[in-house]
Design a protein around this motif. Structure first.
Motif, PDB file in Angstrom:
ATOM      1  N   MET A 295       0.856  -1.185   0.000  1.00 28.25           N
ATOM      2  CA  MET A 295       0.000   0.000   0.000  1.00 28.25           C
ATOM      3  C   MET A 295       0.892   1.236   0.000  1.00 28.25           C
ATOM      4  SD  MET A 295      -1.420   0.177   3.937  1.00 28.25           S
ATOM      5  CE  MET A 295      -1.813  -1.564   4.030  1.00 28.25           C
ATOM      6  N   ILE A 296       0.455   2.265  -0.685  1.00 27.56           N
ATOM      7  CA  ILE A 296       1.147   3.545  -0.677  1.00 27.56           C
ATOM      8  C   ILE A 296       0.231   4.557   0.000  1.00 27.56           C
ATOM      9  CG2 ILE A 296       2.201   5.369  -2.054  1.00 27.56           C
ATOM     10  CD1 ILE A 296       2.825   3.350  -4.183  1.00 27.56           C
ATOM     11  N   ILE A 367      -4.547   2.790   9.586  1.00 27.83           N
ATOM     12  CA  ILE A 367      -3.559   3.840   9.329  1.00 27.83           C
ATOM     13  C   ILE A 367      -4.256   5.165   9.022  1.00 27.83           C
ATOM     14  CG2 ILE A 367      -1.808   4.606   7.677  1.00 27.83           C
ATOM     15  CD1 ILE A 367      -0.857   1.683   7.541  1.00 27.83           C
ATOM     16  N   ALA A 368      -5.291   5.114   8.171  1.00 27.24           N
ATOM     17  CA  ALA A 368      -6.013   6.343   7.818  1.00 27.24           C
ATOM     18  C   ALA A 368      -6.626   6.986   9.060  1.00 27.24           C
ATOM     19  CB  ALA A 368      -7.090   6.036   6.784  1.00 27.24           C
ATOM     20  N   GLU A 369      -7.190   6.161   9.943  1.00 26.84           N
ATOM     21  CA  GLU A 369      -7.803   6.695  11.165  1.00 26.84           C
ATOM     22  C   GLU A 369      -6.746   7.291  12.090  1.00 26.84           C
ATOM     23  OE1 GLU A 369     -10.539   5.125  14.929  1.00 26.84           O
ATOM     24  OE2 GLU A 369     -10.239   3.863  13.166  1.00 26.84           O
ATOM     25  N   SER A 370      -5.583   6.626  12.184  1.00 24.51           N
ATOM     26  CA  SER A 370      -4.522   7.123  13.058  1.00 24.51           C
ATOM     27  C   SER A 370      -3.975   8.463  12.562  1.00 24.51           C
ATOM     28  CB  SER A 370      -3.395   6.091  13.133  1.00 24.51           C
ATOM     29  OG  SER A 370      -2.314   6.579  13.894  1.00 24.51           O
ATOM     30  N   ILE A 371      -3.748   8.571  11.241  1.00 26.45           N
ATOM     31  CA  ILE A 371      -3.195   9.813  10.692  1.00 26.45           C
ATOM     32  C   ILE A 371      -4.188  10.959  10.820  1.00 26.45           C
ATOM     33  CG2 ILE A 371      -2.447  10.897   8.517  1.00 26.45           C
ATOM     34  CD1 ILE A 371      -1.136   8.249   7.790  1.00 26.45           C
ATOM     35  N   ALA A 372      -5.483  10.657  10.862  1.00 28.53           N
ATOM     36  CA  ALA A 372      -6.497  11.710  10.974  1.00 28.53           C
ATOM     37  C   ALA A 372      -6.519  12.359  12.350  1.00 28.53           C
ATOM     38  CB  ALA A 372      -7.874  11.149  10.637  1.00 28.53           C
ATOM     39  N   ARG A 387      -4.686   9.506   1.698  1.00 26.39           N
ATOM     40  CA  ARG A 387      -5.316   8.593   0.752  1.00 26.39           C
ATOM     41  C   ARG A 387      -4.371   7.406   0.604  1.00 26.39           C
ATOM     42  NH1 ARG A 387     -10.661  10.191  -0.997  1.00 26.39           N
ATOM     43  NH2 ARG A 387     -10.821  12.283  -0.137  1.00 26.39           N
ATOM     44  N   ILE A 388      -4.949   6.242   0.366  1.00 21.30           N
ATOM     45  CA  ILE A 388      -4.145   5.024   0.334  1.00 21.30           C
ATOM     46  C   ILE A 388      -4.509   4.197  -0.887  1.00 21.30           C
ATOM     47  CG2 ILE A 388      -3.529   2.906   1.571  1.00 21.30           C
ATOM     48  CD1 ILE A 388      -4.256   4.314   4.169  1.00 21.30           C
ATOM     49  N   ALA A 421     -11.285   6.903   1.302  1.00 26.36           N
ATOM     50  CA  ALA A 421      -9.898   7.318   1.097  1.00 26.36           C
ATOM     51  C   ALA A 421      -9.013   6.171   0.656  1.00 26.36           C
ATOM     52  CB  ALA A 421      -9.343   7.910   2.390  1.00 26.36           C
ATOM     53  N   ILE A 422      -9.561   4.982   0.483  1.00 29.47           N
ATOM     54  CA  ILE A 422      -8.753   3.804   0.180  1.00 29.47           C
ATOM     55  C   ILE A 422      -9.212   3.200  -1.136  1.00 29.47           C
ATOM     56  CG2 ILE A 422      -8.056   1.512   0.971  1.00 29.47           C
ATOM     57  CD1 ILE A 422      -8.733   2.503   3.847  1.00 29.47           C
ATOM     58  N   ARG A 423      -8.262   2.937  -2.038  1.00 23.49           N
ATOM     59  CA  ARG A 423      -8.551   2.276  -3.308  1.00 23.49           C
ATOM     60  C   ARG A 423      -7.635   1.071  -3.445  1.00 23.49           C
ATOM     61  NH1 ARG A 423     -12.481   4.774  -3.173  1.00 23.49           N
ATOM     62  NH2 ARG A 423     -13.440   6.128  -4.744  1.00 23.49           N
ATOM     63  N   MET A 424      -8.166  -0.012  -4.034  1.00 15.86           N
ATOM     64  CA  MET A 424      -7.412  -1.246  -4.127  1.00 15.86           C
ATOM     65  C   MET A 424      -7.409  -1.782  -5.546  1.00 15.86           C
ATOM     66  SD  MET A 424      -7.993  -4.825  -2.057  1.00 15.86           S
ATOM     67  CE  MET A 424      -7.537  -4.053  -0.501  1.00 15.86           C
ATOM     68  N   LEU A 425      -6.230  -2.199  -6.003  1.00 21.04           N
ATOM     69  CA  LEU A 425      -6.076  -2.974  -7.230  1.00 21.04           C
ATOM     70  C   LEU A 425      -5.375  -4.260  -6.831  1.00 21.04           C
ATOM     71  CD1 LEU A 425      -4.883  -0.305  -9.831  1.00 21.04           C
ATOM     72  CD2 LEU A 425      -7.108  -1.388  -9.706  1.00 21.04           C
TER      73      LEU A 425
END
Length: 691
Positions: A295-296, A367-372, A387-388, A421-425
């Motif tokens: 993940m980036i 991670i998104a919740e922690s950074i917020a 965004r991830i 905020a999260i997208r996956m391929l």
């Protein structure tokens, strides 16, 4: 024993009782974790009679605490309280096991702050303002607690030297005098400081000399670290005995076994892009279990933050982001995880097989919740977003560049999209839409399985400091991905044309729960959110009023909060709907004012009772002069139109002070409490009333 990376022989010679500084040097140790005030706090602890073992980073804190032998751990949460709570949780188990006290320095004495520290494991708390004497008394309370639990453990420390320690009696310069090395109560050997320094590598020697200069100039505790010859990383905690020039050092081993792989990013201490690509290539080529998912993590609008606050604040924020990602993504199994900084504000997290996309999605949400959560950077409190993008390796993958390219493409989609905020391929052949389609199917099942829960965030009247209402917020307890917030939930519902059904479900459930509240909560107002899909339903007002009546919840206690996006299509129709709700006894608020069009026509044309300013505006009140002028203008405009103003996202006492000075009526945010379930809400209101 090992000192400064060298082996020394031992000989049984006891330190003389009258040696200068002996009592101070053998004082009981106290472990200190302070993200911003390590040296100041260590100095205060030393002057209170303890020997400080101090750290700035929470990484490895439990192991460092245990190695220190301390029966008191002090966690300084005055500047970054959320990070200190996580640190306290990590220290709670070791402290209990070793009968130690955990003293939390908290930012304020608010009930919710004390409750959070208690829940995290603190046995003692101290809130500012306090001076040296007050801190010393609290340390003595903590010591008595630990002493009673452990059976006079501190007394044993008072007569026994640390196992890895040394003492320097200075002569001329930094090469003069004598260094005495002491394991336990026995002396090991003595030598010259010059000889000891020659045993260090060049960076360690420079660090040692600078630390010795600092402590002799200031008298305050400090530390330096170096690499030992056997690959271990050692840190020396320095103190100076009162009334003498004797320097005492206690040695702590930060790493054991083979030295860890070198880190490539000087700012954060993480691996760099080269290290990340090498790790991915290694996982793809693993014969036993090939594959990985990466993940980036991209920080939103970081260039603007750098421009607004300056490079030093920006660097501090990046370091804070790195530490939060490390705490969540670290793994005990060597080689199973990779954490790296790829670019200015982009971080990579890699997870080796058998970890898969679901594991990555769950970790990304954490991670998104922690950074917020807010960051403290110097005198600033800054809120970040991210965004991830996530990509999983496929069977034919051979090059790390292919996987990184897909993760970057997923991040680009996340950056361009609204909502989640999260997208996956997961592979080159799987589109994001396929993953979203799965969530859409899961959402329809979620209502039937009662996976959608309601939490309530308190709203506080600024004048009376009373909790007067709550906002109902939805949470999705996904069976695979864990807890998903309202943004993800409603984004999935909007894509699946299921928004009206979900909104109605949340409104009815919130009303039913509020109607069943105990007497203590029976006077609180309830605010429910109204979506754009609700606004275009001709029967919506009648349906919502009927739902309140059916639940037995008084209409006079209900507020509907409508976002600007729900108003822009047909302002006249929206005005009619809101007027119908007000005529039915319901109050009306514009939610998140300041995030969208923020049209003045809304305030002029709509029948409103409240204006809720967005969390970013609440935080801007402590920003630049221009930021403050904008917020002040919005509040003044609302007041001149006879509207009450509620501030969202209030995190600090300073924000609240400035908002109150501008005439804001109420606030909600982590300064009071996060969203709570009914039991936690009841406890909070009980404490609030006692105050």
């Amino acid at each position: 024993m090992t000192v400064m990376g060298t082996e020394t022989a031992t000989r049984a010679v006891r330190l003389p009782d009258d040696m200068p500084g002996t009592a101070a040097n053998f004082a009981p140790p106290a472990f200190i974790l302070s993200f911003a005030n390590r040296d100041d706090l260590a100095d205060a602890v030393m002057r209170s009679g303890w020997r400080p073992i101090a750290a700035r980073r929470a990484d490895g804190a439990p192991a460092r605490f245990l190695a220190s032998g301390a029966s008191i751990a002090v966690v300084d949460g005055r500047l970054d309280f959320p990070e200190s709570i996580e640190a306290m949780r990590s220290l709670n188990g070791p402290a209990q096991t070793n009968h130690a006290a955990l003293l939390a320095l908290v930012p304020d004495a608010a009930a919710v702050t004390l409750e959070a520290a208690y829940d995290a494991g603190a046995t003692h708390v101290l809130a500012p303002p306090f001076d040296q004497d007050v801190l010393g008394i609290h340390l003595r309370f903590a010591a008595r607690h630990a002493d009673r639990l452990a059976g006079s453990r501190l007394a044993a420390h008072a007569v026994e030297a640390p196992h890895d320690s040394w003492r320097w009696h200075p002569g001329a310069g930094y090469g003069g005098g004598t260094v005495i090395v002491a394991p336990g109560p026995n002396l090991a050997s003595d030598t010259s400081p010059r000889a000891m320094l020659r045993r260090l590598d060049a960076p360690g020697r420079r660090a040692a000399i600078e630390a010795l200069r600092r402590i002799r100039a200031t008298g305050r505790p400090t530390a330096f670290a170096h690499d030992a010859a056997d690959g271990r990383r050692l840190v020396h905690h320095l103190t100076i005995a009162d009334g003498t020039d004797v320097v005492f050092g206690q040695i702590e081993e930060l790493t054991s076994g083979p030295r860890a792989e070198p880190r490539g990013d000087a700012l954060t201490g993480l691996a760099d892009g080269t290290g990340a690509r090498a790790w991915i290539a290694g996982r793809l080529a693993d014969a036993a279990e090939p594959g990985c998912v990466v993940m980036i993590v991209g920080i939103n609008r970081f260039d603007m933050l750098n421009a607004a606050f300056g490079r030093s604040v920006g660097d501090s924020l990046l370091q804070g982001v790195a530490r939060r990602i490390e705490r969540l993504a670290a793994n005990d199994r060597a080689g199973q995880r990779m954490i790296a900084r790829l670019a200015s504000s982009e971080f990579l997290v890699g997870m080796a097989a058998p970890a898969g996309p679901d594991d990555a999605r769950f970790l990304a949400g954490q991670i998104a919740e922690s950074i917020a959560r807010p960051f403290a950077a110097g005198e600033h409190v800054v809120t970040l977003g991210c965004r991830i993008g996530i990509a999983a390796s496929a069977a034919g993958d051979r090059a790390s560049a292919d996987l990184l390219r897909r993760a970057s493409a997923a991040l680009a989609e996340a950056m361009a999209a609204d909502g989640d905020a999260i997208r996956m391929l997961e592979s080159a052949g799987e589109a994001v839409a396929e993953r979203d389609a799965r969530l859409e199917i899961d959402l329809r099942r979620a209502l039937a399985r009662d996976e959608i829960d309601i939490l309530f965030q308190p709203q506080v009247d600024i004048t009376s400091n009373a909790v007067t209402g709550v906002e109902a917020l939805a949470r999705w307890h996904h069976p695979v991905l864990g807890e998903l917030g309202a943004a993800t939930l409603f984004s999935v519902a909007e894509r699946s044309d299921y928004l009206a059904a979900l909104s109605g479900h949340v409104q009815r459930k919130a009303l039913a729960m509020a109607a069943a509240w105990p007497e203590l909560l029976a006077k609180l107002r309830l605010a429910v959110n109204v979506t754009a899909a609700d606004m275009v339903r001709p029967d919506f007002a009648a349906t919502l009023l009927a739902a309140a009546d059916e639940a037995g919840f008084a209409r006079s206690r209900l507020t509907v909060e409508v976002t600007e996006s729900g108003l822009i299509e047909d302002l006249r129709a929206a005005a009619g709907l809101l007027a119908e709700l007000r005529a039915g006894g319901v109050r009306v608020a514009i939610d998140d004012f300041g995030t969208g069009y923020s049209s003045l026509a809304y305030l002029k044309s709509l029948p409103l009772d409240y204006l809720k300013i967005d969390r970013r505006m609440s935080q801007d009140i402590t920003g630049t002069t221009r930021d403050r002028v904008v917020v002040q203008s919005v509040i003044g405009m609302a007041k001149s139109l006879g509207l009450s103003v509620i501030a969202e996202g209030v995190e600090t006492a300073r924000q609240l002070e400035l908002l109150a000075a501008q005439g804001c009526n109420s606030y909600q945010g982590f300064l009071c409490a996060p969203p709570l379930d009914m039991a936690a809400l009841t406890r909070l209101v009980t404490r609030w009333q006692r105050r």
